[in-house]
Motif scaffolding. Structure first.
Motif, PDB file in Angstrom:
ATOM      1  N   THR A 248      13.225  24.500  31.782  1.00  0.00           N
ATOM      2  CA  THR A 248      12.948  24.626  30.357  1.00  0.00           C
ATOM      3  C   THR A 248      12.155  25.898  30.063  1.00  0.00           C
ATOM      4  OG1 THR A 248      12.925  22.213  30.108  1.00  0.00           O
ATOM      5  CG2 THR A 248      11.865  23.506  28.371  1.00  0.00           C
ATOM      6  N   VAL A 249      11.141  26.161  30.868  1.00  0.00           N
ATOM      7  CA  VAL A 249      10.329  27.366  30.680  1.00  0.00           C
ATOM      8  C   VAL A 249      11.163  28.624  30.901  1.00  0.00           C
ATOM      9  CG1 VAL A 249       8.392  28.687  31.594  1.00  0.00           C
ATOM     10  CG2 VAL A 249       8.169  26.225  31.262  1.00  0.00           C
ATOM     11  N   LEU A 250      11.958  28.639  31.964  1.00  0.00           N
ATOM     12  CA  LEU A 250      12.741  29.828  32.277  1.00  0.00           C
ATOM     13  C   LEU A 250      13.795  30.109  31.206  1.00  0.00           C
ATOM     14  CD1 LEU A 250      13.244  29.433  36.139  1.00  0.00           C
ATOM     15  CD2 LEU A 250      11.459  30.652  34.894  1.00  0.00           C
ATOM     16  N   VAL A 251      14.419  29.060  30.690  1.00  0.00           N
ATOM     17  CA  VAL A 251      15.386  29.243  29.605  1.00  0.00           C
ATOM     18  C   VAL A 251      14.691  29.779  28.356  1.00  0.00           C
ATOM     19  CG1 VAL A 251      16.903  28.015  27.998  1.00  0.00           C
ATOM     20  CG2 VAL A 251      17.030  27.546  30.443  1.00  0.00           C
ATOM     21  N   ALA A 252      13.493  29.268  28.067  1.00  0.00           N
ATOM     22  CA  ALA A 252      12.755  29.732  26.889  1.00  0.00           C
ATOM     23  C   ALA A 252      12.392  31.208  27.016  1.00  0.00           C
ATOM     24  CB  ALA A 252      11.495  28.882  26.705  1.00  0.00           C
ATOM     25  N   VAL A 253      11.905  31.628  28.189  1.00  0.00           N
ATOM     26  CA  VAL A 253      11.550  33.035  28.390  1.00  0.00           C
ATOM     27  C   VAL A 253      12.780  33.919  28.248  1.00  0.00           C
ATOM     28  CG1 VAL A 253      10.717  34.718  30.082  1.00  0.00           C
ATOM     29  CG2 VAL A 253       9.554  32.522  29.831  1.00  0.00           C
ATOM     30  N   THR A 254      13.893  33.486  28.821  1.00  0.00           N
ATOM     31  CA  THR A 254      15.133  34.256  28.722  1.00  0.00           C
ATOM     32  C   THR A 254      15.579  34.389  27.273  1.00  0.00           C
ATOM     33  OG1 THR A 254      15.819  33.479  30.909  1.00  0.00           O
ATOM     34  CG2 THR A 254      17.531  34.395  29.491  1.00  0.00           C
ATOM     35  N   ALA A 255      15.524  33.292  26.544  1.00  0.00           N
ATOM     36  CA  ALA A 255      15.949  33.321  25.140  1.00  0.00           C
ATOM     37  C   ALA A 255      15.059  34.243  24.315  1.00  0.00           C
ATOM     38  CB  ALA A 255      15.930  31.904  24.568  1.00  0.00           C
ATOM     39  N   VAL A 256      13.749  34.175  24.541  1.00  0.00           N
ATOM     40  CA  VAL A 256      12.820  35.032  23.797  1.00  0.00           C
ATOM     41  C   VAL A 256      13.095  36.502  24.113  1.00  0.00           C
ATOM     42  CG1 VAL A 256      10.403  35.734  23.608  1.00  0.00           C
ATOM     43  CG2 VAL A 256      11.011  33.308  23.550  1.00  0.00           C
ATOM     44  N   GLY A 257      13.297  36.794  25.403  1.00  0.00           N
ATOM     45  CA  GLY A 257      13.527  38.180  25.794  1.00  0.00           C
ATOM     46  C   GLY A 257      14.800  38.763  25.230  1.00  0.00           C
ATOM     47  N   LEU A 258      15.824  37.931  25.097  1.00  0.00           N
ATOM     48  CA  LEU A 258      17.125  38.432  24.660  1.00  0.00           C
ATOM     49  C   LEU A 258      17.318  38.425  23.155  1.00  0.00           C
ATOM     50  CD1 LEU A 258      19.480  36.808  27.349  1.00  0.00           C
ATOM     51  CD2 LEU A 258      18.651  39.169  27.250  1.00  0.00           C
ATOM     52  N   THR A 259      16.565  37.629  22.418  1.00  0.00           N
ATOM     53  CA  THR A 259      16.843  37.446  20.986  1.00  0.00           C
ATOM     54  C   THR A 259      15.826  38.097  20.054  1.00  0.00           C
ATOM     55  OG1 THR A 259      15.662  35.318  20.969  1.00  0.00           O
ATOM     56  CG2 THR A 259      18.033  35.269  21.428  1.00  0.00           C
ATOM     57  N   THR A 260      14.762  38.675  20.594  1.00  0.00           N
ATOM     58  CA  THR A 260      13.732  39.242  19.723  1.00  0.00           C
ATOM     59  C   THR A 260      13.844  40.744  19.558  1.00  0.00           C
ATOM     60  OG1 THR A 260      12.215  39.383  21.605  1.00  0.00           O
ATOM     61  CG2 THR A 260      12.084  37.401  20.237  1.00  0.00           C
ATOM     62  N   GLY A 261      14.841  41.350  20.161  1.00  0.00           N
ATOM     63  CA  GLY A 261      15.020  42.791  20.028  1.00  0.00           C
ATOM     64  C   GLY A 261      14.130  43.627  20.915  1.00  0.00           C
ATOM     65  N   SER A 262      13.408  42.992  21.826  1.00  0.00           N
ATOM     66  CA  SER A 262      12.488  43.739  22.691  1.00  0.00           C
ATOM     67  C   SER A 262      13.143  44.221  23.979  1.00  0.00           C
ATOM     68  CB  SER A 262      11.278  42.867  23.038  1.00  0.00           C
ATOM     69  OG  SER A 262      11.707  41.663  23.651  1.00  0.00           O
ATOM     70  N   ALA A 263      14.320  43.711  24.297  1.00  0.00           N
ATOM     71  CA  ALA A 263      15.001  44.084  25.536  1.00  0.00           C
ATOM     72  C   ALA A 263      15.708  45.425  25.380  1.00  0.00           C
ATOM     73  CB  ALA A 263      15.997  43.003  25.936  1.00  0.00           C
ATOM     74  N   ASP A 264      15.658  46.230  26.423  1.00  0.00           N
ATOM     75  CA  ASP A 264      16.334  47.525  26.452  1.00  0.00           C
ATOM     76  C   ASP A 264      17.119  47.604  27.757  1.00  0.00           C
ATOM     77  OD1 ASP A 264      17.200  50.120  26.483  1.00  0.00           O
ATOM     78  OD2 ASP A 264      15.230  51.029  26.161  1.00  0.00           O
ATOM     79  N   ALA A 265      18.436  47.464  27.669  1.00  0.00           N
ATOM     80  CA  ALA A 265      19.273  47.412  28.860  1.00  0.00           C
ATOM     81  C   ALA A 265      19.207  48.685  29.685  1.00  0.00           C
ATOM     82  CB  ALA A 265      20.724  47.132  28.469  1.00  0.00           C
ATOM     83  N   SER A 266      18.841  49.805  29.062  1.00  0.00           N
ATOM     84  CA  SER A 266      18.786  51.071  29.804  1.00  0.00           C
ATOM     85  C   SER A 266      17.720  51.028  30.913  1.00  0.00           C
ATOM     86  CB  SER A 266      18.494  52.234  28.860  1.00  0.00           C
ATOM     87  OG  SER A 266      17.199  52.112  28.282  1.00  0.00           O
ATOM     88  N   ARG A 267      16.726  50.149  30.763  1.00  0.00           N
ATOM     89  CA  ARG A 267      15.685  50.032  31.785  1.00  0.00           C
ATOM     90  C   ARG A 267      16.234  49.481  33.101  1.00  0.00           C
ATOM     91  NH1 ARG A 267      11.577  47.406  27.380  1.00  0.00           N
ATOM     92  NH2 ARG A 267      10.715  49.363  26.564  1.00  0.00           N
TER      93      ARG A 267
END
Length: 394
Positions: free
Chosen positions: A133-152
């Motif tokens: 549950t925690v890991l899914v929540a972290v993944t969802a937050v990272g992918l849906t809030t616009g903070s992720a940058d795939a170039s990294r």
């Protein structure tokens, strides 16, 4: 496997690899070596379904010294792992009081384990559910809030082959858990069928989870910030603009790592039981509780040593030392698997995978931080000397 590794080991591994791309390559290497080891472990466990894991396999297939060194490496490395798990609980749950929290965690899981393996398994199921549950929540937050940058993820600056191998050795700490069912072989129903299915299945599922988490963590934090983090998944949520959720992640991480610590203390206790039965450790540790059927003296000793380690030790040092000794343990596993013929009728390509696993374990162990390698060699040397003196005394 879904415990301290996924919550803390990405940071030192990224520092060793030098870049985000290096981390992902190292993760793939560690996963492949773990798969080779898991295949060998599963075949051996099906052949020898008793407590002790490679301690038993080494003795049966390679001789007393190899078996003893495997058991010694496992007990030393996994005791350090227990300390790392407990300190991870403290770092996430209460950073300013990490050591006292770690001691409380060790005492709590020891009480549960002394209640019997059925209670351990039942508690672990709930803890795994909380972890996912925690890991899914972290993944969802990272992918849906616009903070992720795939170039990294494509950053290669600072990557070296040696650094990637060293990172893979550290990341192995996050995988070392797939053979726990083998160390509990006496308490598994239908071991010849259950163990060979459960070990690689668990490993494959966890590898997918790790790849997803590594990608999200890198894309949000970047390699430099990840390398310096002590609580990467909590930092992902904070960087995504949701600092209020960071404490939920911290609590979830503490719960998850408690689950790993629960199983780990049980596994170390069973290996000590097997060694005591064969007089490689004091015979008093072979005692099994008449009603709960657990090696209660061995588990109490493990708890006491872990409490000392968390009171004096350091998280990253514990991870490095644990990785070194456990890689030696699995090198012996693969060497033992090389002696198995195909007379059991199975078609798994054991021999090539055992060779690759043996070479991979030795290479990854050699590329770990020098301090970890020297400490591991020193502990193994003491073990070999102890075994020699005991054998001469007999």
């Amino acid at each position: 496997m879904l415990g301290a590794g996924v919550f803390v080991v990405f940071a030192p591994a990224t520092a060793a690899a030098g870049s985000g791309t290096g981390l992902l390559i190292a993760l793939a290497i560690a996963g492949f070596v773990a798969y080779c080891n898991a295949t060998s472990s599963a075949r051996l466990a099906a052949r020898y379904p008793e407590s002790g894991g490679t301690y038993v396999y080494g003795r049966e297939r390679l001789g007393d010294l190899a078996g003893f060194l495997a058991g010694w490496a496992f007990v030393a490395g996994k005791t350090a792992s227990c300390a790392a798990m407990a300190l991870t609980i403290g770092v996430y749950l209460w950073p300013g009081q990490a050591r006292p929290v770690a001691v409380v965690a060790v005492l709590a899981v020891t009480v549960v384990n002394l209640g019997g393996i059925a209670k351990t398994a039942r508690a672990t199921r709930w803890l795994v559910a909380a972890t996912l549950t925690v890991l899914v929540a972290v993944t969802a937050v990272g992918l849906t809030t616009g903070s992720a940058d795939a170039s990294r993820l494509a950053d290669t600056a600072g990557t070296t082959g040696y650094g990637v191998l060293g990172a893979a050795g550290l990341l192995f700490f996050a995988f070392a858990g797939y053979a726990r069912i083998a160390t509990l072989g006496e308490e598994v129903r239908d071991p010849e069928r259950t163990i060979p299915r459960a070990v690689p299945l668990a490993l494959g599922l966890v590898l997918l989870v790790y790849l997803a988490l590594a990608g999200v963590t890198l894309s949000v934090l970047g390699a430099d910030r990840l390398a310096a983090s002590s609580a990467p998944l909590a930092d992902v949520v904070t960087a995504a603009g949701l600092p209020a959720l960071a404490w939920l992640v911290r609590v979830g991480a503490a719960v998850a790592v408690t689950g790993v610590l629960l199983a780990l203390v049980a596994g170390v206790g069973r290996t000590m039981l097997a060694m005591a039965r064969r007089r490689d450790l004091p015979g008093a540790l072979a005692a099994v509780h008449p009603r709960r059927r657990v090696p209660h003296r061995a588990e109490l000793l493990v708890a006491g040593v872990v409490i000392i380690l968390v009171s004096l030790g350091d998280l990253r040092t514990a991870i490095g030392f644990s990785s070194c000794t456990v890689l030696v343990y699995y090198a012996i596993t693969n060497a033992a698997a090389l002696t198995l013929g195909r007379d059991d009728g199975r078609r798994l390509p054991v021999q090539p995978l055992a060779v690759l696993g043996l070479v991979g374990c030795l290479v990854l162990a050699a590329t770990l931080p020098l301090g970890s390698v020297l400490a591991g060699l020193a502990v193994l040397g003491v073990g070999a000397l102890t075994h020699t003196l005991i054998a001469r005394g007999r």
